[in-house]
Motif scaffolding. Structure first.
Motif, PDB file in Angstrom:
ATOM      1  N   UNK A 542      93.023 -58.143 -46.535  1.00  0.00           N
ATOM      2  CA  UNK A 542      91.606 -58.387 -46.827  1.00  0.00           C
ATOM      3  C   UNK A 542      90.788 -58.479 -45.531  1.00  0.00           C
ATOM      4  N   UNK A 543      91.382 -59.081 -44.501  1.00  0.00           N
ATOM      5  CA  UNK A 543      90.670 -59.180 -43.216  1.00  0.00           C
ATOM      6  C   UNK A 543      90.375 -57.787 -42.663  1.00  0.00           C
ATOM      7  N   UNK A 544      91.323 -56.881 -42.815  1.00  0.00           N
ATOM      8  CA  UNK A 544      91.091 -55.518 -42.318  1.00  0.00           C
ATOM      9  C   UNK A 544      89.944 -54.844 -43.058  1.00  0.00           C
ATOM     10  N   UNK A 545      89.787 -55.149 -44.353  1.00  0.00           N
ATOM     11  CA  UNK A 545      88.687 -54.506 -45.100  1.00  0.00           C
ATOM     12  C   UNK A 545      87.329 -54.955 -44.573  1.00  0.00           C
ATOM     13  N   UNK A 546      87.172 -56.257 -44.290  1.00  0.00           N
ATOM     14  CA  UNK A 546      85.863 -56.735 -43.823  1.00  0.00           C
ATOM     15  C   UNK A 546      85.652 -56.412 -42.352  1.00  0.00           C
ATOM     16  N   UNK A 547      86.747 -56.192 -41.608  1.00  0.00           N
ATOM     17  CA  UNK A 547      86.596 -55.699 -40.235  1.00  0.00           C
ATOM     18  C   UNK A 547      86.020 -54.277 -40.253  1.00  0.00           C
ATOM     19  N   UNK A 548      86.451 -53.494 -41.245  1.00  0.00           N
ATOM     20  CA  UNK A 548      85.952 -52.119 -41.372  1.00  0.00           C
ATOM     21  C   UNK A 548      84.540 -52.077 -41.937  1.00  0.00           C
ATOM     22  N   UNK A 549      84.222 -53.026 -42.822  1.00  0.00           N
ATOM     23  CA  UNK A 549      82.891 -53.053 -43.448  1.00  0.00           C
ATOM     24  C   UNK A 549      82.511 -54.506 -43.679  1.00  0.00           C
ATOM     25  N   UNK A 550      81.679 -55.041 -42.788  1.00  0.00           N
ATOM     26  CA  UNK A 550      81.319 -56.460 -42.867  1.00  0.00           C
ATOM     27  C   UNK A 550      80.457 -56.775 -44.087  1.00  0.00           C
ATOM     28  N   UNK A 552      81.236 -55.720 -47.161  1.00  0.00           N
ATOM     29  CA  UNK A 552      82.082 -55.447 -48.330  1.00  0.00           C
ATOM     30  C   UNK A 552      82.311 -56.750 -49.089  1.00  0.00           C
ATOM     31  N   UNK A 553      81.573 -56.961 -50.173  1.00  0.00           N
ATOM     32  CA  UNK A 553      81.575 -58.234 -50.890  1.00  0.00           C
ATOM     33  C   UNK A 553      82.952 -58.574 -51.458  1.00  0.00           C
ATOM     34  N   UNK A 579      80.413 -63.743 -48.573  1.00  0.00           N
ATOM     35  CA  UNK A 579      80.335 -63.045 -49.855  1.00  0.00           C
ATOM     36  C   UNK A 579      78.950 -63.221 -50.475  1.00  0.00           C
ATOM     37  N   UNK A 580      78.430 -64.428 -50.476  1.00  0.00           N
ATOM     38  CA  UNK A 580      77.123 -64.697 -51.077  1.00  0.00           C
ATOM     39  C   UNK A 580      76.016 -63.930 -50.355  1.00  0.00           C
ATOM     40  N   UNK A 581      76.182 -63.742 -49.057  1.00  0.00           N
ATOM     41  CA  UNK A 581      75.149 -63.062 -48.276  1.00  0.00           C
ATOM     42  C   UNK A 581      75.082 -61.563 -48.566  1.00  0.00           C
ATOM     43  N   UNK A 582      76.224 -60.957 -48.953  1.00  0.00           N
ATOM     44  CA  UNK A 582      76.222 -59.502 -49.104  1.00  0.00           C
ATOM     45  C   UNK A 582      76.459 -59.032 -50.540  1.00  0.00           C
ATOM     46  N   UNK A 583      76.675 -59.934 -51.477  1.00  0.00           N
ATOM     47  CA  UNK A 583      76.969 -59.519 -52.851  1.00  0.00           C
ATOM     48  C   UNK A 583      75.693 -59.292 -53.652  1.00  0.00           C
TER      49      UNK A 583
END
Length: 601
Positions: A542-550, A552-553, A579-583
Motif C-alpha cells: 500500500x505504501x508503494x501505491x501512495x508513493x506512486x500517486x499521493x 490515490x484515496x 484519505x479524507x483530503x483526497x477522497x
C-alpha cells in the motif's frame, strides 16, 4: 529527427505515395496557413517542450500524427495549438519566456488525456479539447463540473446524458460520442472535435453574430441538417432536446450542422441556472415533477409549465426562434431583449419571458422563409408543423420546385468493428452488460483475434457473474502474450474471488515483475496479504501505491487499515487524514474513517 528536419520534411511536401498526398491535402484544407505557422521564430521552442508527465515533446506527437499515422486533420490541429500557445507569449510582451510559463498549464487526466484548452461550459459539464495518448487523436472531453461533484442529482443527470449519447449512435448531423470512459468513479464523455473554420467560427451562434447576411441557400442547408439530426434523435428514443439554441449547433467545415448537448433530454435535476440573451444568470427552482429547464429566449410556452411534458413540437418552436435569427441578422422575434428586460426585476424575468413566448407575435420580415418561421412559432403545439421531417420538406420547397426534390436513398450501413467496439465498451462502462456482450460477440465472430475486444468481453462476463467464461478468455489472452497486464491482474482477481489466494498471488506477482509500477497490481497484492493477515507485507504494498500517486484515496485507506491492524495508531491516523483530503466527498468509506479518527482522539 529534430525540429528543423521535421519542418524541412513538411515544407518539402513529399508526394510519392497516395497517403502522403492525402496527408498534405488534409492539412491544407484544415489550416491553409500552416507553412507560415512553422516559420514562426518561437515554433522550435514550442515543439521542443517536453511534458513533465508524458515525457513527450510536442515534436514527438507531431511526428506520430504526420509521419506515422498520416493524419492530416490532427496534425493541423496541433499546429493550430502551437499558434494559440505562442500567441499567449505576445500577451506577456516577449517571445522567449520559458516554455513552462505558457505550456505548464497543460494538465493530464488519468495519464491518458492531455488537456489542450477549454471549449466551454454547459449546465452540468465542462468540455475540453484533449489529446488522447492512447488512440493518438484530438477529442472533446466532457466532464461534470467540479461544483456539482457532490450533487447526486447532477451526477445522475450526467450519467443519463452519457447513456443517451451511446443510444444515439453515429449520424452526420449529431456531434458523435466516440466512447464513454470512466476516470476514477466519474463517467466522462469523449466526443468528436468540431473546430472553428478559418475565421474562428464554430457554432451557429458564431455565424449569426458575425455574418451580415447569410444566403438563403446556406440557411436552408444548415436547417435541413438540423432537421435530419433531430429526426434521428427522436427515432432513437429521445422525446425532446429541450435546449435547442444556436450555441448547441456546431458547424463543421462551414456547411454541416451538428446538434450537440443533449444534457437535459432526460430529466432528473430540479434546479437550473439558465440565462437570457442579455447574459444574466437566472436560477429556476421547481419541484421535480414539473421542473423548468432550457434557455429562456428559446423555450416554447409549454416548456415554462413543465419541461417533462415537452416533445418534438417544443423543439420545433425553439427551431423557429433560431430560424428567425438566421433570416433577421440575429434579432429576436419579439423585440430587443435588452430593452424589454431592462426594467424587469430579476425575480420577474421568468414570468416576463413566459408572457412574451405565449402572447407576443413575431415581428414581420420580408423573407422567403418567414412563413415557415411563423408556423414554427405558433403558441399551441398542435398548430405548429408536427415533425422536423415536415419542416425539412417545407424548407426545400421554399428554394426548389416540388418536382426537383428527390427522396434520398438510404444507404446500407457498413459494419465498422472499431465503432461497434467503442459502443460496446461504452455500454460496459454504463452497466448495460447484456447489450455490450451482444456487440462484443458480433465483433469477435468477424475478428476472432481482437485482443482488446476479448479482454472487454471477459470484463463483461465477470460483471454478469459468468466468471468461468471470463477466466477462459483471460487464459486465452495469456497463451498468446504471457506478459499481458490486464489479463494477469484480472485472472488473479478471479482466483482471489474463488478463494485460491495462492494462484492469485502468483499471477499478480508475475504482473508486478513485468510492470513494477502498476498501482492496480500493488493494491491487489496488498489486499491478498491483508486477507492472509500479513499486515506488514500489506502495508509495504500500500505504501508503494501512495508513493506512486499521493492522491490515490484507496491506497491511503488501505494503508490506514493495515497500520491499525499492526497497532500503529499514529501512522494509521495520518493515512486516514490523507484519505479524507483526497477522497470523493460522497465516498462511503469516509464515515468509517471519521469515526475511527474521533475514537482515537
Amino acid at each position: 529527427m529534430d525540429v528543423y528536419e521535421w519542418i524541412e520534411w513538411m515544407h518539402g511536401r513529399p508526394n510519392r505515395k497516395a497517403r502522403q498526398r492525402r496527408l498534405f491535402g488534409a492539412i491544407d484544407h484544415a489550416m491553409p496557413n500552416w507553412e507560415k505557422a512553422l516559420k514562426h521564430p518561437a515554433f522550435q521552442t514550442w515543439a521542443s517542450w517536453k511534458h513533465p508527465v508524458t515525457n513527450k515533446t510536442r515534436l514527438e506527437i507531431l511526428i506520430t500524427l504526420s509521419l506515422d499515422n498520416f493524419d492530416g486533420l490532427n496534425t493541423a490541429r496541433l499546429i493550430k495549438i502551437s499558434q494559440q500557445e505562442i500567441d499567449l507569449l505576445h500577451r506577456y510582451g516577449t517571445l522567449y519566456l520559458s516554455p513552462n510559463d505558457f505550456l505548464g498549464h497543460s494538465s493530464i487526466i488519468d495519464n491518458r488525456y492531455e488537456v489542450m484548452r477549454s471549449l466551454g461550459m454547459g449546465g452540468f459539464g465542462i468540455v475540453s479539447m484533449v489529446y488522447s495518448h492512447e488512440i493518438e487523436e484530438f477529442l472533446a472531453l466532457k466532464t461534470i463540473r467540479d461544483e456539482l461533484l457532490t450533487d447526486l442529482h447532477a451526477r445522475t443527470q450526467f450519467i443519463q446524458e452519457a447513456d443517451l449519447w451511446v443510444n444515439l449512435g453515429q449520424h452526420k448531423h449529431i456531434v458523435h460520442a466516440e466512447f464513454i470512459d470512466k476516470i476514477g468513479d466519474e463517467v466522462v464523455i469523449l466526443m468528436e472535435l468540431v473546430e472553428p473554420n478559418n475565421n474562428g467560427l464554430t457554432s451557429l451562434q458564431d455565424y449569426i453574430s458575425n455574418s451580415a447576411n447569410i444566403p438563403i441557400e446556406q440557411i436552408v442547408n444548415l436547417c435541413v441538417g438540423i432537421c435530419e439530426g433531430l429526426s434521428h434523435a427522436y427515432s432513437m428514443g429521445i422525446k425532446a432536446h429541450r435546449d435547442l439554441k444556436p450555441d448547441n449547433i456546431l458547424i463543421e467545415n462551414g456547411s454541416v450542422a451538428k446538434v450537440t448537448d443533449f444534457g437535459i433530454s432526460s430529466l432528473t435535476q430540479s434546479t437550473l441556472f439558465s440565462s437570457d440573451l442579455a447574459g444574466r444568470k437566472i436560477e429556476i427552482n421547481q419541484t421535480t415533477g414539473n421542473a423548468i429547464m432550457g434557455t429562456l429566449p428559446y423555450m416554447a410556452p409549454e416548456q415554462f409549465l413543465s419541461a417533462k411534458d415537452c416533445d418534438e413540437r417544443s423543439d420545433i418552436y425553439s427551431f423557429g426562434i433560431i430560424l428567425y435569427q438566421l433570416i433577421s441578422k440575429g434579432r429576436w422575434p419579439y423585440g430587443d431583449i435588452s430593452s424589454l428586460m431592462k426594467k424587469v426585476a430579476k425575480e420577474n424575468v421568468l414570468s416576463q419571458y413566459f408572457h412574451l413566448h405565449s402572447q407576443a407575435k413575431p415581428k414581420f420580415l420580408f423573407h422567403k422563409l418567414f412563413k415557415i418561421t411563423k408556423d414554427c412559432l405558433q403558441k399551441e403545439p398542435h398548430d405548429r408543423p408536427q415533425s422536423f421531417q415536415h419542416i425539412k420538406r417545407m424548407l426545400l420547397e421554399a428554394i426548389h420546385a416540388k418536382n426537383e426534390i428527390d427522396t434520398p436513398i438510404e444507404e446500407e450501413p457498413v459494419f465498422d468493428p472499431w465503432e461497434t467496439g467503442r459502443k460496446a465498451a461504452s455500454l460496459l462502462r454504463l452497466g448495460r452488460y447484456e447489450e455490450a456482450l451482444e456487440l462484443f460477440d458480433e465483433i469477435l465472430k468477424k475478428f476472432p483475434l481482437g485482443v482488446q475486444w476479448e479482454f472487454d468481453k471477459a470484463l463483461t462476463l465477470s460483471k454478469l457473474g459468468r466468471d468461468d467464461g471470463a477466466f477462459d478468455l483471460y487464459s486465452k489472452i495469456l497463451d498468446r502474450d504471457p506478459t499481458d497486464l490486464g489479463a494477469l491482474v484480472n485472472k488473479g482477481l478471479l482466483c482471489q474471488k474463488s478463494g485460491d489466494l495462492t494462484q492469485a498471488a502468483q499471477l499478480l506477482s508475475t504482473a508486478l515483475e513485468y510492470h513494477p509500477d502498476d498501482i492496480n497490481t500493488l493494491i491487489n497484492l496488498g489486499n491478498i496479504a491483508y486477507k492472509l493477515k500479513k499486515f506488514e507485507a500489506a502495508s509495504q504494498y500500500y505504501t508503494r501505491t501512495v508513493d506512486l500517486d499521493s492522491g490515490y484515496a484507496t491506497g491511503w485507506y488501505n494503508l490506514g487499515l493495515s497500520f491499525r491492524a499492526l497497532g500503529l495508531v499514529g501512522e494509521s491516523n495520518q493515512s486516514f487524514t490523507n484519505f479524507l483530503q483526497c477522497s470523493d466527498p460522497l465516498d462511503s468509506r469516509r464515515e468509517y474513517v471519521m469515526s475511527a479518527l474521533n475514537q482515537s482522539g
